[in-house]
Motif scaffolding. Sequence first.
Motif, PDB file in Angstrom:
ATOM      1  N   ILE A   1      -0.079  -1.964  -5.140  1.00  0.00           N
ATOM      2  CA  ILE A   1       0.776  -2.977  -5.742  1.00  0.00           C
ATOM      3  C   ILE A   1       0.968  -4.321  -5.720  1.00  0.00           C
ATOM      4  CG2 ILE A   1       2.254  -1.939  -5.702  1.00  0.00           C
ATOM      5  CD1 ILE A   1       2.998  -1.423  -8.160  1.00  0.00           C
ATOM      6  N   ASN A   2       1.009  -5.445  -6.337  1.00  0.00           N
ATOM      7  CA  ASN A   2       1.284  -6.411  -6.041  1.00  0.00           C
ATOM      8  C   ASN A   2       2.775  -6.827  -6.078  1.00  0.00           C
ATOM      9  OD1 ASN A   2       1.756  -9.596  -6.680  1.00  0.00           O
ATOM     10  ND2 ASN A   2       0.371  -9.517  -5.510  1.00  0.00           N
ATOM     11  N   CYS A   3       3.910  -7.467  -6.274  1.00  0.00           N
ATOM     12  CA  CYS A   3       5.383  -7.683  -6.438  1.00  0.00           C
ATOM     13  C   CYS A   3       5.402  -9.044  -5.747  1.00  0.00           C
ATOM     14  CB  CYS A   3       5.797  -6.630  -6.503  1.00  0.00           C
ATOM     15  SG  CYS A   3       6.006  -6.778  -4.722  1.00  0.00           S
ATOM     16  N   VAL A   4       6.396  -9.233  -6.809  1.00  0.00           N
ATOM     17  CA  VAL A   4       7.461 -11.097  -6.350  1.00  0.00           C
ATOM     18  C   VAL A   4       8.230 -10.832  -5.873  1.00  0.00           C
ATOM     19  CG1 VAL A   4       7.290 -13.214  -7.003  1.00  0.00           C
ATOM     20  CG2 VAL A   4       5.339 -12.488  -7.557  1.00  0.00           C
TER      21      VAL A   4
ATOM     22  N   ASP B   1       1.063  -1.108  -0.002  1.00  0.00           N
ATOM     23  CA  ASP B   1      -0.163  -0.248  -0.100  1.00  0.00           C
ATOM     24  C   ASP B   1       1.159   1.393   0.046  1.00  0.00           C
ATOM     25  OD1 ASP B   1      -2.400  -1.331   0.208  1.00  0.00           O
ATOM     26  OD2 ASP B   1      -2.800  -1.754   1.662  1.00  0.00           O
ATOM     27  N   VAL B   2       0.599   2.168  -1.271  1.00  0.00           N
ATOM     28  CA  VAL B   2       1.756   3.605  -1.225  1.00  0.00           C
ATOM     29  C   VAL B   2       0.659   4.002  -1.305  1.00  0.00           C
ATOM     30  CG1 VAL B   2       3.506   4.121  -2.832  1.00  0.00           C
ATOM     31  CG2 VAL B   2       3.309   2.293  -2.966  1.00  0.00           C
ATOM     32  N   LYS B   3       1.028   4.912  -0.038  1.00  0.00           N
ATOM     33  CA  LYS B   3      -0.347   6.666   0.187  1.00  0.00           C
ATOM     34  C   LYS B   3       0.646   7.702  -0.499  1.00  0.00           C
ATOM     35  CE  LYS B   3      -2.108   4.131   3.902  1.00  0.00           C
ATOM     36  NZ  LYS B   3      -2.391   4.304   5.684  1.00  0.00           N
TER      37      LYS B   3
ATOM     38  N   MET C   1       3.070   8.281 -10.043  1.00  0.00           N
ATOM     39  CA  MET C   1       3.359   7.732  -8.360  1.00  0.00           C
ATOM     40  C   MET C   1       3.496   6.539  -9.181  1.00  0.00           C
ATOM     41  SD  MET C   1       1.765   7.123  -4.777  1.00  0.00           S
ATOM     42  CE  MET C   1       0.963   6.933  -4.997  1.00  0.00           C
ATOM     43  N   GLU C   2       2.669   5.886  -9.356  1.00  0.00           N
ATOM     44  CA  GLU C   2       2.615   3.922  -9.882  1.00  0.00           C
ATOM     45  C   GLU C   2       3.774   4.328 -10.799  1.00  0.00           C
ATOM     46  OE1 GLU C   2       0.241   0.422 -12.631  1.00  0.00           O
ATOM     47  OE2 GLU C   2      -0.591   2.325 -11.973  1.00  0.00           O
TER      48      GLU C   2
END
Length: 268
Positions: free
Chosen positions: A232-235, A188-190, A201-202
């Motif tokens: 956003i999702n990341c691996v 979660d990026v605020k 920002m994304e």
Amino acid sequence: MANPLMFDSVWRDKQKFEEAEAQYQQVLAGTAAKGAPGAKDKKSGKSGGSTIKNEIAEARQQIQKVLNSGGSGGASSDNSQVMKRVASLEKENRDLKKVVEDMKTLVQKLENRVSKLEGGTSAPSAQAPAPPKPAPAEDDDDDDDIDLFGSDEDDEEVDRIRKERLAAYEAKKAKKPALIAKSSLILDVKPWDDETDMKKMEEEVRKITADGLLWGAAKLVPVGYGIKKLQINCVIEDDKISTDFLEDEITALEDYVQSMDIAAFNKI
């Protein structure tokens, strides 16, 4: 067949017939009392013997009729009921005999079957064919061809083979890919306020690249007062990327990012 003389209608009249016979004999002997049937009348001089004879004849005719017809009146009805009962008992007896015969046949069949089963199980187990022995497994390594306790002349050959096998095993082990531990994260990026360009920002977040980091899908989630956060999702590969690294890189975008939180963390 039952004797008709045994019915009540005949036995009730027996005494009357006997008394008539006795009076007839007294009349013949001249010893009959005055006023008795068959006694001579002094005025008429006639005898009542004919009357007695008629009664005896009628009685004999009645007896003969009863004998021929099998009884009279109520006796005939009783005789019919008795005959029906006898016929019913005979039929029941025949049915019972048939049931008994069927039971005997069934018992005999069961005895024969049990005898066969007992005869089959009592056979010695030695007569049963022995199961085939499994074929000896082949040894891929052909270790049986090597005599480890042979003479000293073969020691060098044994050492050479052992070393070759160890080298082959190490090479095979080295070729196996190592298991890479990975994790899936949702971040979660605020932003600072509702005027922050979330699309920009994304883009800036996705510019963060490193070996072992792979970005996934993203979406904007409302927070309140018109402000939205970037989810956003990341691996990541656990040995190469840490959560501290992600937090430092994302919060370094001070023009867009106020803070970053890990909403979900799952091992893959």
